[in-house]
Design a protein around this motif. Structure first.
Motif, PDB file in Angstrom:
ATOM      1  N   GLY A  27       3.922  -0.837   5.608  1.00  0.00           N
ATOM      2  CA  GLY A  27       3.326  -0.331   4.380  1.00  0.00           C
ATOM      3  C   GLY A  27       2.103  -1.131   3.968  1.00  0.00           C
ATOM      4  N   ASP A  28       1.391  -1.695   4.968  1.00  0.00           N
ATOM      5  CA  ASP A  28       0.203  -2.490   4.688  1.00  0.00           C
ATOM      6  C   ASP A  28      -1.024  -1.598   4.528  1.00  0.00           C
ATOM      7  OD1 ASP A  28       1.624  -4.825   4.798  1.00  0.00           O
ATOM      8  OD2 ASP A  28       1.110  -5.283   6.886  1.00  0.00           O
ATOM      9  N   PRO A  29      -2.055  -2.097   3.898  1.00  0.00           N
ATOM     10  CA  PRO A  29      -3.282  -1.313   3.720  1.00  0.00           C
ATOM     11  C   PRO A  29      -4.126  -1.291   4.980  1.00  0.00           C
ATOM     12  CG  PRO A  29      -3.560  -3.485   2.761  1.00  0.00           C
ATOM     13  CD  PRO A  29      -2.138  -3.407   3.228  1.00  0.00           C
ATOM     14  N   MET A  34       0.829  -1.206   0.000  1.00  0.00           N
ATOM     15  CA  MET A  34       0.000   0.000   0.000  1.00  0.00           C
ATOM     16  C   MET A  34       0.863   1.254   0.000  1.00  0.00           C
ATOM     17  SD  MET A  34      -3.207   0.619   0.000  1.00  0.00           S
ATOM     18  CE  MET A  34      -4.173   2.118   0.083  1.00  0.00           C
ATOM     19  N   ASN A  35       1.819   1.277   0.932  1.00  0.00           N
ATOM     20  CA  ASN A  35       2.713   2.421   1.057  1.00  0.00           C
ATOM     21  C   ASN A  35       4.149   1.913   0.987  1.00  0.00           C
ATOM     22  OD1 ASN A  35       0.578   4.371   1.696  1.00  0.00           O
ATOM     23  ND2 ASN A  35       0.380   3.144   3.564  1.00  0.00           N
ATOM     24  N   ARG A  90      12.240  -0.209   8.321  1.00  0.00           N
ATOM     25  CA  ARG A  90      10.895   0.004   8.859  1.00  0.00           C
ATOM     26  C   ARG A  90      10.237  -1.336   9.200  1.00  0.00           C
ATOM     27  NH1 ARG A  90       8.559   5.135   7.795  1.00  0.00           N
ATOM     28  NH2 ARG A  90       6.463   4.282   7.442  1.00  0.00           N
ATOM     29  N   ILE A  91      10.488  -2.330   8.359  1.00  0.00           N
ATOM     30  CA  ILE A  91       9.897  -3.652   8.632  1.00  0.00           C
ATOM     31  C   ILE A  91      10.448  -4.211   9.948  1.00  0.00           C
ATOM     32  CG2 ILE A  91       9.753  -6.042   7.834  1.00  0.00           C
ATOM     33  CD1 ILE A  91       9.671  -4.943   4.973  1.00  0.00           C
ATOM     34  N   LEU A  92      11.765  -4.117  10.116  1.00  0.00           N
ATOM     35  CA  LEU A  92      12.351  -4.601  11.374  1.00  0.00           C
ATOM     36  C   LEU A  92      11.827  -3.805  12.561  1.00  0.00           C
ATOM     37  CD1 LEU A  92      16.056  -5.382  10.377  1.00  0.00           C
ATOM     38  CD2 LEU A  92      14.167  -6.978  10.797  1.00  0.00           C
ATOM     39  N   GLY A  93      11.648  -2.495  12.334  1.00  0.00           N
ATOM     40  CA  GLY A  93      11.077  -1.658  13.387  1.00  0.00           C
ATOM     41  C   GLY A  93       9.697  -2.155  13.781  1.00  0.00           C
TER      42      GLY A  93
END
Ligand SMILES: Nc1ncnc2c1ncn2[C@@H]1O[C@H](COP(=O)(O)OP(=O)(O)OP(=O)(O)O)[C@@H](O)[C@H]1O
Ligand SMILES: [Mg+2]
Lengths: 285, 346
Positions: free
Chosen positions: A242-244, A154-155, A161-164
């Protein structure tokens, strides 16, 4: 054989903080070793969220409205952060049962008769649970990728950021094991700790944005869902992955989910650790 | 010299139960105190208060010169505890359990391992050391728990019913362990329900009942209070009871007691085994056939009866009722009968 020449001294080698780390480490190793010797527990702990991933994806997938679409692909990407978050909270039951069992079997008496740092028995347990939760998350993320989860759908996102996002999930799981610790110290049997550690998690994890779009709930339920500490971490993970399906609510935790997640988790740790350690020290089992 | 263990006026209540009702104890360094008492007397509660596991409602306690209530951490470094129920981790091996305890005393890893090996050897667990303790027998677990209490060679040890659940061989082995600990200067407080054990191991005995120390002294002193040993004879033919009694009376230190239904004569004596031989000769001389003869020492029940006027196990009046058993089958029954005789004697 000479077995006793009195070497015991009232002083310990390590200072206060050093002692806390040392003792926590020893207890965490002990609990990790136990987990390896009873792998069934880890297996069942893994099976349940995998089942949720599959069931929610394929059964609910086509009928859930996220924003204004019922595209199963969107729901799939929406869902994963929710399942990850629910999974980490289930560590609560394991921590509670483990501590209740240590009490029940008299092991806590052994520990309390030793010159250990206060809190090390509980901290060691929660740290070992954290390791187990991390392993569970790794496997679960693999399954999620297999069924079609794509971070950044989505974003835009990146590996940092994923690890965060996973870091915040683990922190939430760690916070919840302290709730489990307090439950484990408060009940009389390990069985009670398991069920007592689980039942309240269902309302907490379902009255949230984890599995459905909370904006479609009746207003009073929606308010609870949006202020639910659990929702903050779900929203934060979704945002970082970055998921919807991010909640558009004006509630502060939904607007600032990363901060809200951090604050909630740290607050839970501070409060429940304090109570649990106090209870441990005064336990008269 | 300052006492290694000292308790003054320990009181502990659990709801309505006054588990400790002012316990005073004093154990000089290098000696063994046996805490003797029936179920529910308050032995475990006393041990738990002295070992920092339980905070008494009032009273003070010192272990190895440290105040238990004010400096529990210092006390923990100077004492070893083996509780009433073995506290070992089921999913660790025996060796891992001991190493863990050593590490928690902040021993360096290598020293903790060496100590674990030494203790496993000492407690006859070397072969089982690498098996997880879930599969240990009760006695093995008990021994491992005792080993765990000795990891740092503490100057003061507490053992709550250390021999319960051990087979005779291991019970004797443990007695040896205890003796060598004491030889090397350890102060020991142990609880037991057996006068014989306290007699064998302890320099001094404190009898506890209803949360109070009701008597204190050496085993001999307590036994003397109870009335010492006695010869017990079971005559085959009830008609010969009076003859037998007459033959025995010259050995008696007090009035012999005759139980006609059991065909038994109990004679208080002093003089041990030699006297038993004489008694047998005398009975032989009058041609009285015997089913059984033996020297009986006072049991815990006897001590209790004499100190408190009630039996060790439960209740007061129970003993005065009719004789129940008719077989000398096991020791428990035997004990019970002793008690009943004494009650009817009064
Ligand atoms: N945690 C507790 N909660 C409530 N009551 C307790 C507790 N611990 C002990 N008691 C009570 O206190 C009394 C003394 O118990 P304690 O365990 O000290 O006896 P004991 O002499 O060790 O007996 P035993 O020979 O059976 O081990 C008993 O009446 C017991 O029921
Ligand atoms: Mg007891």
């Amino acid at each position: 054989m000479t077995v006793v020449h009195h070497e015991a001294s009232p002083e310990l080698r390590l200072g206060r903080l050093g002692g806390l780390f040392h003792d926590t480490w020893v207890v965490a190793l002990r609990n990790t070793r136990r987990m390896l010797r009873i792998p069934e527990i880890f297996m069942f702990g893994l099976l349940q969220p995998i089942m949720f991933v599959v069931l929610f994806t394929y059964v609910f997938g086509g009928s859930m409205k996220i924003g204004n679409t019922t595209d199963p692909n969107v729901y799939k990407n929406f869902l994963m952060a929710g399942i990850f978050a629910q999974t980490v909270t289930f560590a609560t039951a394991g921590a509670g049962a483990g501590i209740a069992e240590d009490m029940h079997k008299g092991l806590v008496d052994r520990f309390r008769s030793l010159p250990m740092a206060r809190g090390a028995v509980l901290t060691g347990r929660t740290v070992a649970d954290l390791v187990q939760t991390a392993l569970t998350l790794v496997v679960l993320a693999g399954v999620a990728l297999i069924v079609g989860w794509r971070p950044g759908s989505m974003n835009p996102t990146d590996i940092g950021r994923i690890l965060g996002g996973f870091g915040l999930l683990l922190l939430l799981g760690y916070a919840f094991t302290w709730i489990g610790a307090l439950i484990g110290l408060s009940v009389r049997t390990p069985e009670a700790a398991t069920s007592g550690g689980l039942i309240w998690l269902f309302p907490v994890t379902f009255i949230s944005n984890a599995f459905v779009d909370s904006s479609q709930m009746t207003p009073w339920l929606r308010h609870i869902a949006e202020w639910n500490p659990f929702s903050a971490t779900v929203q934060a993970a979704r945002k970082l992955f970055g998921d919807p399906g991010l909640s558009q609510s004006h509630a502060w935790p939904m607007q600032h989910p990363v901060w809200a997640s951090l604050i909630y988790s740290v607050l839970i740790i501070v409060v429940f650790r304090t109570f649990a350690v106090r209870k441990y020290r005064s336990a008269e089992g | 010299m300052e006492a290694a263990i000292r308790a003054e006026g320990l009181v502990k209540t659990f709801g309505d139960v006054r588990a400790l009702d002012g316990v005073d104890l004093e154990v000089p360094p290098g000696t063994v105190l046996g805490l003797l008492g029936p179920n529910g007397a308050g032995k475990t509660t006393t041990v738990r208060c002295l070992t920092t596991l339980l905070r008494p409602d009032s009273g003070t306690a010192h272990v190895a010169g440290e105040d238990v209530l004010r400096h529990p951490d210092r006390v923990r470094r100077l004492m070893g505890l083996s509780g009433q129920f073995a506290a070992v981790d089921e999913y660790l091996t025996g060796r891992e359990n001991l190493v863990m305890v050593g590490r928690l005393y902040q021993m360096p890893r290598r020293a903790a391992r060496a100590r674990a090996d030494e203790l496993l050897e000492w407690f006859n667990l070397a072969d089982a050391g690498d098996r997880i303790t879930k599969n240990y027998s009760g006695g093995m677990r008990r021994r491992l728990d005792l080993a765990a209490a000795l990891v740092v060679r503490p100057p003061v040890m507490f053992m709550d019913e250390p021999t319960t659940g051990l087979d005779p061989r291991n019970r004797l082995a443990l007695w040896d362990v205890i003796k060598s600990l004491v030889e090397e200067g350890t102060t020991l407080l142990l609880t037991t329900q057996y006068l014989e054990e306290a007699d064998h191991l302890a320099d001094d005995i404190a009898v506890v009942d209803h949360g109070r120390v009701i008597a204190r002294g050496t085993a001999d002193k307590l036994k003397a209070q109870v009335g010492g040993e006695r010869v017990e004879v079971v005559v085959r033919d009830p008609a010969r009871l009076d003859d037998a009694r007459a033959a025995l009376v010259r050995h008696a230190q007090g009035e012999p007691v005759v139980n006609e239904r059991m065909r038994r004569i109990t004679v208080p004596v002093s003089g041990g085994a030699g006297l038993l031989a004489e008694a047998i000769r005398d009975l032989d001389a009058i041609g009285a056939e015997l089913d059984d003869i033996g020297l009986r020492r006072p049991t815990l029940d006897d001590v209790f009866l004499s100190l408190t006027g009630h039996a060790a196990e439960q209740g007061n009046g129970e003993g005065a009722t009719t004789e129940g058993g008719d077989e000398d089958a096991d020791a428990a029954k035997d004990k019970k009968k002793d008690r009943k005789d004494r009650v009817s004697q009064r």
